[in-house]
Motif scaffolding. Structure first.
Motif, short mmCIF file in Angstrom:
data_model
loop_
_atom_site.label_atom_id
_atom_site.label_comp_id
_atom_site.label_asym_id
_atom_site.label_seq_id
_atom_site.Cartn_x
_atom_site.Cartn_y
_atom_site.Cartn_z
N SER A 1 14.15 23.57 8.34
CA SER A 1 13.15 22.79 9.75
C SER A 1 13.10 21.75 8.86
O SER A 1 14.31 20.36 8.72
CB SER A 1 11.67 22.84 8.69
OG SER A 1 12.04 22.78 7.24
N THR A 2 12.26 20.98 10.01
CA THR A 2 12.57 19.04 9.75
C THR A 2 11.41 18.51 8.75
O THR A 2 10.86 19.47 9.01
CB THR A 2 12.33 18.91 11.70
OG1 THR A 2 11.44 18.92 12.09
CG2 THR A 2 13.77 18.69 12.55
N CYS A 3 11.83 17.47 8.43
CA CYS A 3 10.60 16.44 7.49
C CYS A 3 9.94 15.42 8.18
O CYS A 3 9.86 16.26 9.31
CB CYS A 3 11.23 16.11 5.83
SG CYS A 3 12.61 17.97 5.28
N ALA A 4 10.63 14.82 7.41
CA ALA A 4 10.04 13.26 8.08
C ALA A 4 10.85 13.06 9.18
O ALA A 4 12.22 13.07 8.91
CB ALA A 4 9.62 11.85 7.14
N MET A 5 10.23 12.37 10.16
CA MET A 5 10.96 11.50 11.57
C MET A 5 10.84 10.55 11.76
O MET A 5 9.31 9.77 11.57
CB MET A 5 11.20 12.35 12.64
CG MET A 5 11.03 14.11 12.04
SD MET A 5 10.66 15.53 13.96
CE MET A 5 12.89 15.06 14.29
N ASP B 1 14.87 13.52 8.74
CA ASP B 1 15.72 14.29 7.49
C ASP B 1 14.88 15.90 8.06
O ASP B 1 14.09 16.45 8.20
CB ASP B 1 14.10 13.85 6.49
CG ASP B 1 14.07 12.69 5.78
OD1 ASP B 1 13.14 11.90 5.26
OD2 ASP B 1 15.28 12.10 5.97
N TYR B 2 15.96 16.54 7.15
CA TYR B 2 15.70 18.38 7.62
C TYR B 2 16.16 19.28 6.11
O TYR B 2 16.74 18.31 5.58
CB TYR B 2 16.36 18.60 8.14
CG TYR B 2 17.57 18.60 8.60
CD1 TYR B 2 18.10 16.63 9.38
CD2 TYR B 2 19.13 19.40 8.06
CE1 TYR B 2 20.30 16.32 8.82
CE2 TYR B 2 20.05 18.70 7.45
CZ TYR B 2 20.73 17.10 8.34
OH TYR B 2 21.99 16.54 7.83
N ARG B 3 15.64 20.37 6.62
CA ARG B 3 16.22 21.25 5.31
C ARG B 3 16.38 22.22 5.78
O ARG B 3 16.60 22.80 6.62
CB ARG B 3 14.92 21.50 4.27
CG ARG B 3 13.94 21.22 4.10
CD ARG B 3 12.98 22.39 3.03
NE ARG B 3 11.93 20.66 1.68
CZ ARG B 3 10.71 20.13 2.48
NH1 ARG B 3 10.56 20.16 3.99
NH2 ARG B 3 10.41 19.78 1.61
N TYR B 4 17.94 22.47 5.05
CA TYR B 4 19.20 24.39 5.33
C TYR B 4 18.13 25.46 5.43
O TYR B 4 18.38 26.47 5.50
CB TYR B 4 20.12 23.52 4.78
CG TYR B 4 21.35 22.77 5.62
CD1 TYR B 4 21.76 21.67 4.51
CD2 TYR B 4 21.75 23.14 6.39
CE1 TYR B 4 22.15 19.98 4.69
CE2 TYR B 4 22.42 21.66 7.31
CZ TYR B 4 22.95 20.56 6.50
OH TYR B 4 23.71 19.50 7.23
N TYR B 5 17.12 24.97 4.19
CA TYR B 5 17.00 26.52 3.56
C TYR B 5 15.33 25.88 4.00
O TYR B 5 14.56 25.16 3.39
CB TYR B 5 17.19 26.46 2.75
CG TYR B 5 19.26 26.91 2.49
CD1 TYR B 5 19.81 25.69 2.02
CD2 TYR B 5 19.56 27.92 3.58
CE1 TYR B 5 20.92 25.89 1.93
CE2 TYR B 5 21.57 27.63 3.00
CZ TYR B 5 21.83 27.11 2.59
OH TYR B 5 23.19 26.30 3.01
N SER B 6 14.89 27.74 3.41
CA SER B 6 12.83 26.97 3.12
C SER B 6 13.04 27.12 1.53
O SER B 6 14.10 27.30 0.73
CB SER B 6 12.24 28.95 3.20
OG SER B 6 13.33 29.71 2.52
#
Length: 122
Positions: free
Chosen positions: A30-34, A98-103
């Motif tokens: 998922s993406t976080c802040a952009m 900003d993004y996450r690779y995993y949950s």
């Protein structure tokens, strides 16, 4: 490998509009802040607008009321609608995601786009 691909820049007359897009591709959860930044020749890169994962937005004083940042989480895409453009808006515009690779509660990783040029003629 995560990539940010920007599009939508170009040459426009003062008072005109442009819409920038930035899509994050790759194996992310998922993406976080952009956010969108810009850098004019001889100047430091500056924050133009940001949007949180929950949709909260913020703007620099110089673009408030003229630019609108939005996002499509299903497409991992952030947009910047720029209206009433001025010659001083001329710059290279960069998206930052900003993004996450995993949950789960993992810290976000940051990547930058390659930049797209916006030129506003008077």
């Amino acid at each position: 490998q995560v990539q940010l691909v920007e599009s939508g820049g170009g040459l426009v007359q003062a008072g005109g509009s442009l819409r920038l897009s930035c899509t994050t591709s790759g194996s992310i959860f998922s993406t976080c802040a952009m956010a969108w930044y810009r850098q004019a020749p001889g100047k430091q890169r500056e924050l133009v607008a940001g949007i949180t994962s929950g949709g909260r937005t913020s703007y620099s004083d110089s673009v408030k009321g003229r630019f609108t940042i939005s996002r499509d989480n299903a497409k991992n895409t952030v947009y910047l609608q720029m209206n009433s453009l001025k010659p001083e808006d001329t710059a290279a515009y960069y998206c930052k995601t900003d993004y996450r690779y995993y949950s789960g509660p993992h810290p976000c990783t940051t990547s930058w786009g390659q930049g797209t040029q916006v030129t506003v003629s008077s």
